[in-house]
Design an enzyme around this catalytic site. Structure first.
Site, PDB file in Angstrom:
ATOM      1  N   ASP A  40      53.400 -22.916 -26.885  1.00  0.00           N
ATOM      2  CA  ASP A  40      54.110 -22.689 -27.942  1.00  0.00           C
ATOM      3  C   ASP A  40      54.438 -21.097 -27.941  1.00  0.00           C
ATOM      4  OD1 ASP A  40      54.338 -24.512 -30.803  1.00  0.00           O
ATOM      5  OD2 ASP A  40      55.105 -22.252 -30.877  1.00  0.00           O
ATOM      6  N   VAL A  64      59.824 -22.217 -24.026  1.00  0.00           N
ATOM      7  CA  VAL A  64      60.278 -23.098 -23.151  1.00  0.00           C
ATOM      8  C   VAL A  64      61.718 -22.993 -22.366  1.00  0.00           C
ATOM      9  CG1 VAL A  64      58.712 -24.946 -24.125  1.00  0.00           C
ATOM     10  CG2 VAL A  64      61.124 -24.564 -25.098  1.00  0.00           C
ATOM     11  N   ASN A  90      58.132 -31.172 -26.392  1.00  0.00           N
ATOM     12  CA  ASN A  90      58.565 -31.515 -27.604  1.00  0.00           C
ATOM     13  C   ASN A  90      59.189 -30.246 -28.379  1.00  0.00           C
ATOM     14  OD1 ASN A  90      57.502 -32.345 -30.590  1.00  0.00           O
ATOM     15  ND2 ASN A  90      56.214 -30.594 -30.302  1.00  0.00           N
ATOM     16  N   TYR A 155      73.045 -29.467 -32.654  1.00  0.00           N
ATOM     17  CA  TYR A 155      71.688 -30.133 -32.337  1.00  0.00           C
ATOM     18  C   TYR A 155      71.878 -31.780 -31.860  1.00  0.00           C
ATOM     19  CZ  TYR A 155      66.925 -32.010 -33.963  1.00  0.00           C
ATOM     20  OH  TYR A 155      65.715 -32.487 -33.972  1.00  0.00           O
ATOM     21  N   LYS A 159      70.486 -33.183 -28.291  1.00  0.00           N
ATOM     22  CA  LYS A 159      69.513 -34.232 -28.421  1.00  0.00           C
ATOM     23  C   LYS A 159      70.006 -35.368 -27.706  1.00  0.00           C
ATOM     24  CE  LYS A 159      66.114 -32.266 -30.587  1.00  0.00           C
ATOM     25  NZ  LYS A 159      64.846 -32.029 -29.940  1.00  0.00           N
TER      26      LYS A 159
HETATM   27  N1  LIG Z   1      60.578 -33.296 -37.937  1.00  0.00           N
HETATM   28  C1  LIG Z   1      61.543 -34.154 -37.643  1.00  0.00           C
HETATM   29  O1  LIG Z   1      62.258 -34.576 -38.937  1.00  0.00           O
HETATM   30  C2  LIG Z   1      62.096 -34.400 -36.583  1.00  0.00           C
HETATM   31  C3  LIG Z   1      63.083 -35.182 -36.142  1.00  0.00           C
HETATM   32  C4  LIG Z   1      63.616 -35.583 -34.961  1.00  0.00           C
HETATM   33  C5  LIG Z   1      63.081 -34.779 -33.960  1.00  0.00           C
HETATM   34  N2  LIG Z   1      62.372 -33.772 -34.065  1.00  0.00           N
HETATM   35  C6  LIG Z   1      62.101 -33.059 -32.797  1.00  0.00           C
HETATM   36  O2  LIG Z   1      60.603 -32.980 -32.872  1.00  0.00           O
HETATM   37  C7  LIG Z   1      60.231 -31.940 -32.096  1.00  0.00           C
HETATM   38  C8  LIG Z   1      58.988 -31.073 -32.785  1.00  0.00           C
HETATM   39  O3  LIG Z   1      59.380 -30.656 -34.035  1.00  0.00           O
HETATM   40  P1  LIG Z   1      58.471 -30.573 -35.175  1.00  0.00           P
HETATM   41  O4  LIG Z   1      59.353 -31.434 -36.212  1.00  0.00           O
HETATM   42  O5  LIG Z   1      57.277 -30.906 -34.959  1.00  0.00           O
HETATM   43  O6  LIG Z   1      58.910 -29.210 -36.021  1.00  0.00           O
HETATM   44  P2  LIG Z   1      57.943 -27.617 -35.982  1.00  0.00           P
HETATM   45  O7  LIG Z   1      58.901 -26.881 -36.148  1.00  0.00           O
HETATM   46  O8  LIG Z   1      56.822 -28.103 -36.719  1.00  0.00           O
HETATM   47  O9  LIG Z   1      57.390 -27.589 -34.280  1.00  0.00           O
HETATM   48  C9  LIG Z   1      58.153 -26.996 -33.464  1.00  0.00           C
HETATM   49  C10 LIG Z   1      57.404 -26.123 -32.480  1.00  0.00           C
HETATM   50  O10 LIG Z   1      58.144 -25.624 -31.508  1.00  0.00           O
HETATM   51  C11 LIG Z   1      57.775 -24.445 -31.138  1.00  0.00           C
HETATM   52  N3  LIG Z   1      58.842 -23.735 -30.465  1.00  0.00           N
HETATM   53  C12 LIG Z   1      60.006 -23.360 -30.974  1.00  0.00           C
HETATM   54  N4  LIG Z   1      61.072 -22.742 -30.112  1.00  0.00           N
HETATM   55  C13 LIG Z   1      60.064 -22.596 -28.853  1.00  0.00           C
HETATM   56  C14 LIG Z   1      60.372 -21.953 -27.688  1.00  0.00           C
HETATM   57  N5  LIG Z   1      61.346 -21.474 -27.247  1.00  0.00           N
HETATM   58  N6  LIG Z   1      59.219 -22.228 -26.821  1.00  0.00           N
HETATM   59  C15 LIG Z   1      58.151 -22.775 -26.959  1.00  0.00           C
HETATM   60  N7  LIG Z   1      57.632 -23.332 -28.454  1.00  0.00           N
HETATM   61  C16 LIG Z   1      58.736 -23.183 -29.293  1.00  0.00           C
HETATM   62  C17 LIG Z   1      57.624 -23.934 -32.773  1.00  0.00           C
HETATM   63  O11 LIG Z   1      56.917 -22.613 -32.550  1.00  0.00           O
HETATM   64  C18 LIG Z   1      56.823 -24.948 -33.310  1.00  0.00           C
HETATM   65  O12 LIG Z   1      55.337 -24.917 -33.083  1.00  0.00           O
HETATM   66  C19 LIG Z   1      61.480 -31.013 -31.862  1.00  0.00           C
HETATM   67  O13 LIG Z   1      62.069 -31.015 -30.860  1.00  0.00           O
HETATM   68  C20 LIG Z   1      62.297 -31.474 -33.050  1.00  0.00           C
HETATM   69  O14 LIG Z   1      63.841 -31.375 -32.672  1.00  0.00           O
HETATM   70  C21 LIG Z   1      61.800 -33.436 -35.365  1.00  0.00           C
END
Ligand SMILES: NC(=O)c1ccc[n+]([C@@H]2O[C@H](COP(=O)([O-])OP(=O)(O)OC[C@H]3O[C@@H](n4cnc5c(N)ncnc54)[C@H](O)[C@@H]3O)[C@@H](O)[C@H]2O)c1
Length: 250
Positions: A40, A64, A90, A155, A159
């Site tokens: 992370d 990432v 992720n 976004y 995606k």
């Molecule tokens: N929560 C939702 O409603 C939802 C819906 C669809 C898709 N997603 C996708 O799920 C995935 C996880 O998101 P989440 O909901 O757990 O949100 P979150 O914000 O809790 O987690 C995202 C994590 O990614 C890390 N991160 C951000 N940029 C980074 C980088 N450049 N390098 C390494 N780490 C990095 C952040 O520090 C965080 O810990 C994402 O890809 C998001 O687009 C989430």
């Protein structure tokens, strides 16, 4: 333990493991016997989320969007645990809600770097580490990867791209028994969407628009991730699985 969710002997990389889906998935795989390489950009958050895993996990600060950081996660898996079975791409970021004609600054570039290029360069290094024994890759897309997402054009674009990368890699590496799938969650309350809920009417629109009339919990999303990754789920590959309370079925 149900053999479908038995991850003993498996080594898994999870990016974005400091919070949300990534942190809870790490917990679930740890409880089911996997050894973990967790990355992370937020190292203090990662340390906090992963404190209980001891020598069953390696924690790395990584961005990432940088190829050397993606490669370092794979190297850590091979050096510390001697193999790589699972990779979950992720990590992701959201952005301010703006209609297409209002888009500005470097929003699109950042979305491309963190949410799409990361998956390409991540898989580039993960796949060769799975050549010998096969493996399972899960790329986290979104419902915004299947249909339009008003005020979230950058976004939605990246995606959709994640699904293109997923299907292509699934076909390319099926013979090597490397499964590659994407998950497309509907809204679930983590940090990434907190800003969206402050917008007028968005929460109501999300709940009303869902046949189940609620969001999915973070645990429900992670349960679906584990089912997709399960070693018993050995014929599912190249799929973009919606986990959405039937939103995409309308
Ligand atoms: N929560 C939702 O409603 C939802 C819906 C669809 C898709 N997603 C996708 O799920 C995935 C996880 O998101 P989440 O909901 O757990 O949100 P979150 O914000 O809790 O987690 C995202 C994590 O990614 C890390 N991160 C951000 N940029 C980074 C980088 N450049 N390098 C390494 N780490 C990095 C952040 O520090 C965080 O810990 C994402 O890809 C998001 O687009 C989430």
């Amino acid at each position: 333990m149900d053999s479908l969710l038995d991850f003993r002997g498996k080594v898994a990389i999870i990016t974005g493991a400091a919070s949300g889906f990534g942190a809870l998935l790490a917990k679930g795989l740890h409880e089911r016997g996997a050894q973990l390489v967790l990355g992370d950009i937020n190292l203090p958050g990662l340390d906090k989320a992963s404190a209980e895993y001891g020598d069953k996990a390696v924690l790395l600060q990584c961005d990432v969007s940088k190829e050397e950081d993606c490669e370092a996660l794979v190297k850590a898996a091979l050096e510390k645990f001697g193999r790589l079975d699972i990779a979950v791409n992720n990590a992701g970021v959201g952005h301010e809600m703006l209609a297409t004609h209002e888009q500005q600054g470097d929003i699109f570039d950042r979305q491309y770097e963190v949410n799409l290029k990361s998956v390409m360069i991540g898989m580039k290094h993960q796949i060769p580490a799975m050549f010998k024994e096969g493996g399972s890759i899960l790329n986290v897309s979104s419902m915004a990867g299947i249909g339009g997402a008003p005020k979230l054009a950058p976004y939605a674009a990246v995606k959709h791209g994640v699904i293109g990368l997923t299907k292509t890699a699934a076909v390319e590496y099926a013979k090597q028994n490397i499964r590659v799938n994407a998950i497309c969650p509907f809204f679930s309350p983590t940090n990434i969407g907190a800003g969206m809920l402050k917008e007028d009417g968005v929460e109501d629109m999300l709940v009303r628009g869902c046949p189940m009339k609620r969001y999915g919990t973070v645990q429900e999303m992670v349960n679906a991730m584990m089912l997709i990754l399960s070693p018993g789920n050995s014929y599912m590959t190249g799929q973009a699985i919606a986990v959405d309370g039937a939103v995409s079925a309308i």
